[in-house]
Design a protein around this motif. Structure first.
Motif, PDB file in Angstrom:
ATOM      1  N   GLY A   1       0.820  -1.201   0.000  1.00  0.00           N
ATOM      2  CA  GLY A   1       0.000   0.000   0.000  1.00  0.00           C
ATOM      3  C   GLY A   1       0.854   1.251   0.000  1.00  0.00           C
ATOM      4  O   GLY A   1       2.047   1.233  -0.310  1.00  0.00           O
ATOM      5  N   GLN A   2       0.237   2.369   0.365  1.00  0.00           N
ATOM      6  CA  GLN A   2       0.906   3.667   0.387  1.00  0.00           C
ATOM      7  C   GLN A   2       1.408   3.985   1.795  1.00  0.00           C
ATOM      8  O   GLN A   2       0.809   3.582   2.785  1.00  0.00           O
ATOM      9  CB  GLN A   2      -0.062   4.762  -0.063  1.00  0.00           C
ATOM     10  CG  GLN A   2      -0.671   4.537  -1.433  1.00  0.00           C
ATOM     11  CD  GLN A   2       0.321   4.692  -2.554  1.00  0.00           C
ATOM     12  OE1 GLN A   2       1.013   5.708  -2.656  1.00  0.00           O
ATOM     13  NE2 GLN A   2       0.412   3.690  -3.422  1.00  0.00           N
ATOM     14  N   GLY A   3       2.531   4.706   1.866  1.00  0.00           N
ATOM     15  CA  GLY A   3       3.014   5.164   3.169  1.00  0.00           C
ATOM     16  C   GLY A   3       4.388   4.630   3.514  1.00  0.00           C
ATOM     17  O   GLY A   3       5.110   4.103   2.661  1.00  0.00           O
ATOM     18  N   ALA A   4       4.738   4.761   4.787  1.00  0.00           N
ATOM     19  CA  ALA A   4       6.084   4.425   5.261  1.00  0.00           C
ATOM     20  C   ALA A   4       6.265   2.914   5.377  1.00  0.00           C
ATOM     21  O   ALA A   4       5.385   2.198   5.844  1.00  0.00           O
ATOM     22  CB  ALA A   4       6.340   5.083   6.605  1.00  0.00           C
ATOM     23  N   VAL A   5       7.420   2.459   4.929  1.00  0.00           N
ATOM     24  CA  VAL A   5       7.774   1.038   4.982  1.00  0.00           C
ATOM     25  C   VAL A   5       9.215   0.930   5.482  1.00  0.00           C
ATOM     26  O   VAL A   5      10.116   1.598   4.966  1.00  0.00           O
ATOM     27  CB  VAL A   5       7.671   0.377   3.588  1.00  0.00           C
ATOM     28  CG1 VAL A   5       8.149  -1.066   3.645  1.00  0.00           C
ATOM     29  CG2 VAL A   5       6.251   0.448   3.066  1.00  0.00           C
ATOM     30  N   THR A   6       9.425   0.111   6.497  1.00  0.00           N
ATOM     31  CA  THR A   6      10.770  -0.125   7.016  1.00  0.00           C
ATOM     32  C   THR A   6      11.361  -1.354   6.351  1.00  0.00           C
ATOM     33  O   THR A   6      10.710  -2.404   6.264  1.00  0.00           O
ATOM     34  CB  THR A   6      10.754  -0.330   8.543  1.00  0.00           C
ATOM     35  OG1 THR A   6      10.243   0.829   9.172  1.00  0.00           O
ATOM     36  CG2 THR A   6      12.157  -0.610   9.071  1.00  0.00           C
ATOM     37  N   VAL A   7      12.593  -1.233   5.861  1.00  0.00           N
ATOM     38  CA  VAL A   7      13.277  -2.333   5.195  1.00  0.00           C
ATOM     39  C   VAL A   7      14.205  -3.024   6.188  1.00  0.00           C
ATOM     40  O   VAL A   7      14.975  -2.365   6.899  1.00  0.00           O
ATOM     41  CB  VAL A   7      14.087  -1.827   3.986  1.00  0.00           C
ATOM     42  CG1 VAL A   7      14.799  -2.986   3.288  1.00  0.00           C
ATOM     43  CG2 VAL A   7      13.193  -1.077   3.017  1.00  0.00           C
ATOM     44  N   SER A   8      14.141  -4.353   6.246  1.00  0.00           N
ATOM     45  CA  SER A   8      15.081  -5.114   7.055  1.00  0.00           C
ATOM     46  C   SER A   8      15.528  -6.338   6.270  1.00  0.00           C
ATOM     47  O   SER A   8      14.823  -6.796   5.364  1.00  0.00           O
ATOM     48  CB  SER A   8      14.457  -5.541   8.389  1.00  0.00           C
ATOM     49  OG  SER A   8      13.349  -6.406   8.172  1.00  0.00           O
ATOM     50  N   ALA A   9      16.686  -6.837   6.581  1.00  0.00           N
ATOM     51  CA  ALA A   9      17.239  -8.008   5.899  1.00  0.00           C
ATOM     52  C   ALA A   9      17.717  -9.012   6.934  1.00  0.00           C
ATOM     53  O   ALA A   9      18.371  -8.655   7.916  1.00  0.00           O
ATOM     54  CB  ALA A   9      18.387  -7.602   4.986  1.00  0.00           C
ATOM     55  N   ALA A  10      17.356 -10.282   6.722  1.00  0.00           N
ATOM     56  CA  ALA A  10      17.795 -11.365   7.608  1.00  0.00           C
ATOM     57  C   ALA A  10      18.666 -12.311   6.808  1.00  0.00           C
ATOM     58  O   ALA A  10      18.263 -12.761   5.728  1.00  0.00           O
ATOM     59  CB  ALA A  10      16.589 -12.098   8.178  1.00  0.00           C
ATOM     60  N   ALA A  11      19.849 -12.603   7.305  1.00  0.00           N
ATOM     61  CA  ALA A  11      20.796 -13.478   6.605  1.00  0.00           C
ATOM     62  C   ALA A  11      21.133 -14.686   7.472  1.00  0.00           C
ATOM     63  O   ALA A  11      21.217 -14.589   8.705  1.00  0.00           O
ATOM     64  CB  ALA A  11      22.065 -12.708   6.246  1.00  0.00           C
ATOM     65  N   LYS A  12      21.322 -15.831   6.831  1.00  0.00           N
ATOM     66  CA  LYS A  12      21.749 -17.049   7.521  1.00  0.00           C
ATOM     67  C   LYS A  12      22.865 -17.675   6.698  1.00  0.00           C
ATOM     68  O   LYS A  12      22.695 -17.919   5.506  1.00  0.00           O
ATOM     69  CB  LYS A  12      20.598 -18.033   7.667  1.00  0.00           C
ATOM     70  CG  LYS A  12      20.990 -19.318   8.399  1.00  0.00           C
ATOM     71  CD  LYS A  12      19.836 -20.320   8.432  1.00  0.00           C
ATOM     72  CE  LYS A  12      18.745 -19.843   9.369  1.00  0.00           C
ATOM     73  NZ  LYS A  12      17.692 -20.884   9.540  1.00  0.00           N
ATOM     74  N   ASP A  13      24.016 -17.891   7.344  1.00  0.00           N
ATOM     75  CA  ASP A  13      25.150 -18.443   6.602  1.00  0.00           C
ATOM     76  C   ASP A  13      25.059 -19.956   6.510  1.00  0.00           C
ATOM     77  O   ASP A  13      24.117 -20.582   7.018  1.00  0.00           O
ATOM     78  CB  ASP A  13      26.476 -17.966   7.192  1.00  0.00           C
ATOM     79  CG  ASP A  13      26.740 -18.505   8.591  1.00  0.00           C
ATOM     80  OD1 ASP A  13      26.044 -19.467   9.007  1.00  0.00           O
ATOM     81  OD2 ASP A  13      27.633 -17.977   9.273  1.00  0.00           O
TER      82      ASP A  13
END
Length: 206
Positions: free
Chosen positions: A30-42
């Motif tokens: 949708g419209q508006g603020a979005v927080t970006v996060s990234a999860a990594a697993k080795d």
């Protein structure tokens, strides 16, 4: 992540990852603020999460409607799109704060409208602008509203600018331009020519 959240698997090349948002993602978020996060697993199973920037999704086009020839310039039959004004006035309503640009020759080249040194901005209510000078003929004029993040809306109006008319001609009333008794009894018509579609008023007298 945000009030609406999507989780996707990124593409990893070497140590660099990317993910391109799809139309389905935009619809879900949708419209508006979005927080970006990234999860990594080795490969050993170690996992970590990192939060990134907050981005704002704004893909809504600004409001622009009611584009019409202003009554003051509508010199023909009201609503017929004809004017005898070379710089006709247009009425419209645009989103408050949006920049207003005009393409007065249907060339695809838009020029910002100004009032003196100040750019013309939408007010959210009905407002008017005066177009650049137009030559006689059929015209397509495009108006564009651009909001603060660059979203655009375009509306088009078609006009006929006609600032001249053919002078009427008057034919001889009788063969000698004298109406005698016999001709009066038979009926005498005054005639001539005029521009097609024009109204003609005939005045007789001294």
């Amino acid at each position: 992540q945000g009030s609406n959240t999507v989780s996707r698997t990124a593409n990893l090349t070497g140590s660099n990852w990317t993910y391109t948002l799809t139309e389905a993602d935009y619809k879900a978020l949708g419209q508006g603020a979005v927080t970006v996060s990234a999860a990594a697993k080795d490969l050993a199973g170690n996992a970590t999460t990192q939060s990134g920037p907050t981005i704002n999704i704004d893909t809504l086009a600004p409001n622009l409607f009611g584009l019409a020839l202003n009554d003051a310039s509508d010199s023909g039959t009201k609503g017929d799109g004809r004017t005898n004004v070379r710089t006709p006035t247009l009425t419209f309503t645009a989103e408050s704060g949006s920049q207003i640009l005009i393409d007065s020759g249907n060339t695809g080249i838009y020029v910002p409208l100004t009032s003196g040194p100040t750019a013309v901005l939408g007010t959210g209510t009905a407002q008017t602008i005066t177009t650049p000078s137009q030559a006689d003929g059929y015209k397509t004029i495009n108006l564009k509203a651009v909001d603060a993040v660059g979203n655009e809306t375009i509306r088009t109006i078609k006009l006929t600018v006609d600032t001249t008319t053919d002078a009427p001609t008057i034919a001889s009333v009788t063969s000698d331009n004298v109406i005698n008794t016999a001709e009066k009894t038979a009926g005498v018509a005054v005639s001539g020519t005029a521009e097609a579609g024009a109204s003609v008023a005939v005045t007789l007298g001294l």
